[in-house]
Design a protein around this motif. Structure first.
Motif, PDB file in Angstrom:
ATOM      1  N   LEU A  54       0.814  -1.377  -0.261  1.00  0.00           N
ATOM      2  CA  LEU A  54       0.049  -0.008  -0.064  1.00  0.00           C
ATOM      3  C   LEU A  54       0.925   1.186  -0.039  1.00  0.00           C
ATOM      4  N   ARG A  57       1.818   1.906  -3.523  1.00  0.00           N
ATOM      5  CA  ARG A  57       0.570   2.128  -4.304  1.00  0.00           C
ATOM      6  C   ARG A  57       0.442   3.596  -4.304  1.00  0.00           C
ATOM      7  N   ALA A  58       0.484   3.874  -2.861  1.00  0.00           N
ATOM      8  CA  ALA A  58      -0.030   5.352  -2.349  1.00  0.00           C
ATOM      9  C   ALA A  58       1.143   6.467  -3.046  1.00  0.00           C
ATOM     10  N   THR A 440      -7.203  -3.327  -9.316  1.00  0.00           N
ATOM     11  CA  THR A 440      -5.494  -3.184  -9.117  1.00  0.00           C
ATOM     12  C   THR A 440      -4.511  -3.785 -10.305  1.00  0.00           C
ATOM     13  N   SER A 471      -4.107   2.149  -7.748  1.00  0.00           N
ATOM     14  CA  SER A 471      -3.911   2.518  -6.364  1.00  0.00           C
ATOM     15  C   SER A 471      -5.166   2.157  -5.601  1.00  0.00           C
ATOM     16  N   PHE A 475      -6.158  -0.200  -2.231  1.00  0.00           N
ATOM     17  CA  PHE A 475      -6.409   0.088  -1.120  1.00  0.00           C
ATOM     18  C   PHE A 475      -7.979  -0.801  -0.924  1.00  0.00           C
ATOM     19  N   GLY A 478      -6.460  -4.266   0.052  1.00  0.00           N
ATOM     20  CA  GLY A 478      -5.973  -4.281   1.156  1.00  0.00           C
ATOM     21  C   GLY A 478      -6.805  -4.307   2.205  1.00  0.00           C
ATOM     22  N   PHE A 479      -7.657  -3.423   2.312  1.00  0.00           N
ATOM     23  CA  PHE A 479      -8.611  -2.948   3.558  1.00  0.00           C
ATOM     24  C   PHE A 479      -9.633  -4.224   3.531  1.00  0.00           C
TER      25      PHE A 479
END
Lengths: 529, 190
Positions: A54, A57-58, A440, A471, A475, A478-479
């Motif tokens: 992340l 990606r951020a 993604t 990105s 997220f 990921g979350f």
């Protein structure tokens, strides 16, 4: 195991239950405990590597440098790769093997329970060493998880030595795990459990374990050569002393290519259990599945240079490695065909494990096809080291290996915990993951084809939109994994009581024992007909 | 117990297998060199030393481009006397690379050659080359480092031009450490 236990096998016998306190986990030789340790460790590493992803990606959300220094970005790409490969995917499969293989073949435990304890407990030390490099002067390894020399020797930060020792320890752990699994499968089967009756997950791990024994020592060898180049004045990879940097790539990929099959064969095994269960049919083409996995394993030793098409291989070499690589599509195609045929005219239901399994088949096949594109040597000159490669291997590793691991965890969780999982939350996790993964990684195909190089913290403006999309997807993916963590913890703690046969169509010895599986199972070998 | 014995035997074999594979990883180093020598891949020149003079094939001309590159951190000035030569196959050609050590200390350099296209390497015969030895140069000194080579008449007809590149490495420290008796690992730097 004394003979006294056999009479009371089915009754919970507290005097042989787990020890209490931290000692249970430190000194355990029980395959179920060690399996759980591996799986929790892998989850922790998955989340650690995920945080790093992340961060990457951020930073790539917009062109330009916003959040991190380029040097730190390089450390993140390197550590993300290393942690996911050696810390998340491989230990998860070993954990599943520990839990399931003895129960599937009717063995009371692994063949070498004490070595089993050791092969797990050296892993946290390996990763503590690896992760501690982030705090060292000069930073963590920053040369990519493939650690090409001389970037990882002459130009490496001082922490590279810690990285080398961490790899050595991980290698030892994997080799011990593999030896244990082979010994268990070959020597501990219940009477009547012939090789061609082995459950598919067991077969997949038997082949994987042989791959591990063949290539992990080569990895240990290549990092040892690096160590000698850095500290003892040898010139394995140093051109000034008569060495050759291309040699590094040959030796590394001799390990590296079988390694990618180490990360996917057990996934094939898991999927080959889940699809028949929820199709309420036998697996189509059992024998062809076994032969397909064996041929994939053998071919994996003959294709390593397809990672090196641009180093200046001669034409004959390019052609050989191109066609050998394409040949792997044949056994893989056999497997996909068998899974689809198993579902054909089956009585399908779509519980969480099945959703992940079907997504695996579809998305892994997409990853396989982009692999075929990369195998074409002339076009690989364009694709090499672009985001197209990143898209390809994430398609085979995330919705491939990781989805299969999650499918397996959801599938066997009732057996481990004695509780049915929260189906609604499981499905929500699936859909968010499925959508997140595709948002993604699918755009990465396009930006890769358009020429965006991998492992670079900044990019040209024309790649901005797709990077932003990727990105956002990262997220979401990921979350949504927090749902998975929450669901697992909740299922461990409470939930609807699970039957011994937790899923209607489930077949196999592991479903014959109670849920949760007693601390000791099959002290008397069952009879398999 | 039977299983215990079977386990022990299997573990010994599998451990033996992994030790063998560890050795195999190292065996790949010489194997790789042998493979390159046999096939002439990787642009490694294997034919060196004195050669019988043969009549040049004047019907054919091959362009030989010479390139001198400094490895990172190498302060010498290093370039070919002529960057482009026209050679008849079979003809003995002499040229040189110029080197200048602008620093205030004596240094030792080693040149590492590479030939492109790689298949041409096996048709390039070096009678004498400065890359055969380490090249010491006093502070502020200049030297012409000789190169004497022949292109084999058997050179495939589709090859019209050959690039011969030398990368110069600073090996002063390594030489000092090894007291001048360095036997480099992983094959000799020809």
């Amino acid at each position: 195991m004394s003979t006294l236990d056999t009479a009371t096998d089915d009754i919970g016998h507290d005097h042989h239950g787990p020890a209490s306190g931290i000692g249970r986990w430190l000194f355990t030789t029980n395959h179920k405990d060690i399996g759980s340790l591996y799986l929790w460790f892998s989850l922790l590493m998955f989340l650690t590597g995920g945080v790093m992803a992340l961060m990457i990606r951020a930073e790539l959300f917009q062109p330009g440098l916003q959040l991190v220094e380029p040097g730190f970005f390089n450390q993140m790409t390197t550590m993300h790769g290393l942690i996911m490969v050696f810390g998340a995917v491989m230990p998860a499969f070993v954990g599943l093997a520990n839990w399931m293989i003895p129960m599937m073949i009717g063995a009371p435990d692994m063949a070498l329970p004490r070595m089993n304890n050791w092969s797990f407990w050296i892993l946290p030390f390996a990763f503590a060493i690896l992760i501690s490099t982030l705090l060292m002067e000069g930073g963590a390894p920053n040369f990519g998880w493939t650690f090409y020399a001389p970037l990882s020797t002459t130009y490496a930060p001082p922490s590279v030595t810690y990285f080398i020792f961490a790899i050595h320890i991980m290698g030892m752990s994997s080799i011990m795990g593999a030896i244990n699994i082979i010994a268990t499968i070959l020597n501990m089967r219940a009477p009547g459990m012939t090789m061609m009756k082995l459950p598919m997950f067991v077969w997949s791990w038997l082949i994987t374990a042989f791959l591990l024994i063949a290539v992990m020592p080569v990895l240990a060898g290549v990092v040892t050569m690096m160590l000698m180049d850095i500290h003892f004045g040898t010139s394995f990879f140093n051109a000034a002393g008569g060495g050759d940097p291309v040699l590094f790539q040959h030796v590394f990929w001799f390990f590296g290519h079988p390694e990618v099959y180490i990360m996917i064969l057990p996934a094939f095994g898991i999927i080959s259990h889940i699809i028949p269960t929820f199709s309420r049919k036998r697996l189509f083409g059992y024998a062809s599945m076994v032969y397909a996995m064996a041929s994939i394993a053998i071919l994996s030793f003959l294709v390593w240079a397809h990672h090196m098409f641009t180093v200046g291989l001669p034409l004959v070499g390019e052609l050989f490695f191109m066609f050998a690589t394409m040949l792997i599509a044949v056994p893989t195609g056999v497997k996909v065909f068998n899974w689809v045929t198993t579902m054909f005219r089956g009585s399908l239901t779509f519980e969480t494990p099945m959703l992940f399994a079907i997504a695996f088949v579809v998305l892994f096949t997409i990853g396989g096809f982009s692999g075929l594109m990369l195998a074409i040597a002339p076009v690989d000159f364009q694709y090499h080291d672009t985001y197209f490669v990143v898209a390809h291997f994430h398609y085979v590793l995330v919705p491939g290996a990781i989805f299969a691991i999650m499918a397996g965890v959801y599938y066997w969780l009732p057996k481990w915990t004695g509780h049915q999982l929260n189906e609604r939350m499981g499905r929500l996790h699936f859909w968010l993951s499925f959508i997140g993964v595709n948002i993604t990684f699918f755009p990465m195909h396009f930006i890769g084809l358009a020429g965006m190089p991998r492992r670079i913290p900044d990019y040209a403006l024309q790649f901005a939109d797709f990077n932003m999309v990727a990105s956002i997807g990262a997220f979401i993916f990921g979350f949504s994994q927090l749902l998975f963590v929450w669901n697992v913890i909740q299922t461990v703690r409470h939930g609807e009581k699970a039957q011994a046969r937790a899923w209607e169509g489930a077949e196999g010895l592991e479903w014959e024992v109670a849920s949760p599986a007693p601390y000791h199972t099959f002290a008397t070998p069952p009879r398999v007909d | 117990m039977d299983t215990a014995r079977a386990n022990r035997r299997l573990v010994i074999r599998l451990l033996g297998g992994s030790v063998l594979m560890f050795g195999f990883g190292f065996a790949l180093v010489p194997l790789y060199d042998v493979f390159c020598e046999v096939t002439g891949l990787n642009g490694k020149i294997t034919r060196t030393g004195a050669i019988e003079t043969v009549e040049a094939d004047t019907s054919r001309q091959v362009r030989v481009r010479l390139i001198g590159i400094n490895n990172e951190g190498m302060p010498w000035e290093f370039s070919p006397q002529q960057s482009l030569l026209t050679v008849n196959p079979g003809e003995m050609k002499q040229t040189a690379f110029q080197a200048y050590n602008p620093t205030g200390r004596s240094m030792v350099a080693q040149a590492i050659p590479s030939v492109s296209p790689g298949v041409a390497a096996q048709y390039l015969h070096k009678v004498n080359c400065f890359c055969f030895n380490a090249q010491p140069l006093q502070a502020g000194a200049r030297a012409d480092m000789p190169l004497l080579f022949v292109i084999d008449k058997e050179l495939p007809p589709e090859i019209h031009s050959i690039t011969l590149s030398y990368t110069l490495f600073d090996i002063t420290e390594a030489q000092a450490a090894d007291n001048g008796s360095a036997e480099p690992d992983g094959g000799s730097p020809i």
